[in-house]
Write an enzyme that holds these catalytic residues in place. Structure first.
Site, mmCIF file in Angstrom:
data_model
loop_
_atom_site.group_PDB
_atom_site.id
_atom_site.type_symbol
_atom_site.label_atom_id
_atom_site.label_comp_id
_atom_site.label_asym_id
_atom_site.label_seq_id
_atom_site.Cartn_x
_atom_site.Cartn_y
_atom_site.Cartn_z
ATOM 1 N N GLU A 1 -7.181 12.837 21.248
ATOM 2 C CA GLU A 1 -7.055 13.852 20.197
ATOM 3 C C GLU A 1 -8.399 14.500 19.884
ATOM 4 O O GLU A 1 -8.488 15.720 19.702
ATOM 5 C CB GLU A 1 -6.487 13.217 18.929
ATOM 6 N N LYS B 1 -3.565 3.075 20.354
ATOM 7 C CA LYS B 1 -3.769 4.103 19.327
ATOM 8 C C LYS B 1 -5.210 4.602 19.335
ATOM 9 O O LYS B 1 -5.470 5.798 19.145
ATOM 10 C CB LYS B 1 -3.416 3.532 17.944
ATOM 11 N N ASN C 1 -5.585 1.801 11.069
ATOM 12 C CA ASN C 1 -6.426 2.037 12.247
ATOM 13 C C ASN C 1 -7.439 0.917 12.428
ATOM 14 O O ASN C 1 -8.650 1.149 12.481
ATOM 15 C CB ASN C 1 -7.150 3.381 12.123
ATOM 16 N N GLY D 1 0.844 -1.191 0.000
ATOM 17 C CA GLY D 1 0.000 0.000 0.000
ATOM 18 C C GLY D 1 0.872 1.230 0.000
ATOM 19 O O GLY D 1 1.452 1.569 1.031
#
Length: 316
Positions: free
Chosen positions: A182, A175, A99, A13
């Site tokens: 965030e 994460k 993710n 990718g």
């Protein structure tokens, strides 16, 4: 860099994230082989070998192979792993740098371990700049697999930014929590912008954020990004609709299941939803139902407002 001299990395990718990681790796002396359906002349000019099939991709890497997946989370990851696995050998390492949902990562690790292949769930943070100059990696999975990939991940991370988090799934979970933090920070910054804009003062937003980026307690990358963005485009031209890929929704659901209160992160998600509907029909619906159920007024009412302040006599 001599420490990276004999390292080889496969990147599956070569979009913006994968491409920037490839360029960073090449600059640090890591040989890079990438698989892409389309030509990538800008990467090939920099020495990245680009192929379009799994067999030449795998054959170009030394064992134990280290392969970083930079593809969209979800079924694409499963499809890529299914196509890639028959070409791999025991001891090879597959790193999912996207993710992905952490429970999906636990399942994938179990599936690949049956083939003797290490699977690492690698939460990758820092955006395009991090991919290009030094990312933050949060890596879960078998410790032996991590040891194989560690030199490459250390070389591609910012100083102190590569962390082995432990059990399978822990990297992507860590994460995910970072994404939630965030979201709360972004919401707070956005609310600060609203206060600055609607104040009684003629404030220059760009200058305010540039000032905050230089020594204020809220200084940091997000503040710097805001300052930079304000200097590049007129704020009033920016559409208010906020898109996202839904990861923080998973975190809120997980918190509900575990009964862990995360009001700031949850509210940040709700505010994101609000951005997509200028006319808040949900708010009107709630008001209508409260009126029908208990005779609450439709619209502002000073008497109800007074009761809100005075109806409790015992103070907490």
């Amino acid at each position: 860099m001599s420490e990276s001299k004999d390292m080889k990395l496969g990147i599956l990718g070569l979009g913006r994230m994968g491409g920037n990681l490839a360029l960073q790796a090449k600059e640090k002396g890591i040989a890079v082989v990438g698989k892409s359906k389309s030509a990538k002349p800008h990467l090939e000019r920099k020495g990245v070998k680009v192929v379009d099939g799994y067999e030449p991709f795998v054959d170009s890497l030394d064992q134990p192979r280290v392969i970083y997946l930079s593809v969209p989370a979800g079924p694409t990851v499963d499809r890529v792993i299914e196509d890639l696995t028959p070409h791999l050998d025991e001891g090879d390492v597959v790193i999912d740098g996207g993710n992905s949902f952490y429970l999906d990562s636990i399942r994938r690790e179990e599936d690949l371990s049956d083939h003797g292949i290490y699977f690492l769930d690698c939460g990758t943070s820092g955006g395009l700049e991090g991919a290009r100059k030094g990312a933050c990696f949060m890596v879960g999975g078998n410790k032996e697999g991590f040891k194989i990939a560690e030199p490459i991940l250390m070389a591609l991370s910012a100083e102190g930014g590569c962390l082995y988090t432990g059990d399978p799934g822990s990297g992507h979970f860590t994460k995910l929590v970072q994404d939630g933090v965030e979201a709360g920070m972004l919401q707070a910054i956005g609310e600060g912008v609203a206060l600055l804009k609607e104040s009684d003062f003629d404030l220059d937003l760009e200058k305010v954020f540039k000032s905050w980026a230089c020594g204020a307690t809220v200084r940091g990358w997000l503040i710097e990004l805001m300052a930079k963005s304000l200097g590049e485009q007129r704020f009033s031209d920016v559409a208010s609709h906020v898109e996202d890929t839904g990861e923080v929704n998973w975190l809120v659901h997980d918190a509900i299941e575990k009964e862990i209160p995360i009001p700031v992160i949850s509210q940040a998600v709700m505010e994101l939803f609000r951005s997509r509907d200028k006319n808040c029909d949900a708010c009107r619906s709630v008001a209508l139902m409260r009126n029908s159920r208990g005779g609450y007024p439709l619209g502002k009412d000073d008497q109800v407002a007074r009761e809100r302040r005075t109806s409790r006599t015992e103070k907490i």
